[in-house]
Structure formats: structure tokens, C-alpha cells
Design a protein around this motif. Sequence first.
Motif: not given
Length: 193
Positions: A7-15
Motif C-alpha cells: 500500500a505504501s509503494d502504490k499510494y501516496p500515503i503519509d508514512k
Amino acid sequence: MALVKEASDKYPIDKKQIYVIGFSNGAFMANRLACDYSGVFSGLVSISGVNYADAAKCQPKRAISVLQIHGTNDPVIAYNGGQLTPFAAAFPSAAQSALFWAKHNRCEEQNLALAADQLSYFNIDLSYQVPASEADLFQNYSSFGNETDKLSYSDCRRDVQVGLWTMNGLGHAPYYKPDTLLKAINFVSKRKD
């Protein structure tokens, strides 16, 4: 963890805002993930499940926000701790789980708000009760008034917080109000309701 990475690789999420939420057995898993991967998760919501009884098994590397939500009449994962079967390992109480995280996070302040919220309009445990109809639900299971006591620990390391929401009189799988999960996420992310 592979799903989190994907999910972190595919979507622009705030880690810095990755949260783990679990119900029942999933809450045990969520606690384990928070124990083992505290560097990844910013917060944990544990619903009707708890942490390890043996605190030595949980060695988080950093402080994270934690919210424990549990009904006092839970017949599956008892609010006061216990065992699932006579041969199973013991599990701690909901309060012990919250206290573990408060100590780990070095929280200094404690605040208890009695009857602070209503998380369910109905006094029903969906793990073993099924209303015959919508009319049956409203006629036989309606519950009015705030049933949830909110204990919070604050002034913790990394500006996190820990909470225990005790649902008085509710069981393992209450009929939650639609905004309950949002309230839980707001708590661990320190957003206002």
C-alpha cells in the motif's frame, strides 16, 4: 507487513500516519504488530482484544498512540482478563493492556471521564444475538444514554496518548454507532472529533 509495504509503494500515503486497527482476534494481531513494528505504525486501536499477558513479549522500539475499546460484559475476551479455554494461555485485562502502553510511552497524566460517550444505541452483542427484525432491534435492545467511560493517559513521549474506552454493559461485538471508528482514529491521530 507485506500489505503495508504494498500500500505504501502504490499510494501516496503519509508514512507518519499509518495505523493498525483490529477487532477480537484481529485486535490481538494489531497489538502484536504494534509491539514488533512500532517504527512503522503511529497508532493502534484494539477493539475487544488485548495485548500479551507476558509484557516481555512486547518490546516496541518507540512510543505510539494506543486506544483500547472493550465491553464490560464481553463473554469471549473477558474485560477483566482470563483464558479462552482451560488449556490456553492467559490474557490480561483491558485496563492492564492500556496501562502497559501508558507505561511504555511514559505517560504522566491520567484523566477519567465517566459516561463520556455512547458508542452504541443498542444493548446487543452481535456475536451471539441476532434481532429478528429492525422492529425487534428497536423494541428489545434500545439503549439510551452514555455507556462509555473514557480513561486517557497524556503527556507521553513523542506527544502520543493512550486511552481505554470502557463500554459498560456491552459485550464482545456491540452494534456500534457509525461514527465509532472515526472517533477511534481521531483519538490515536490526535484529531478533534
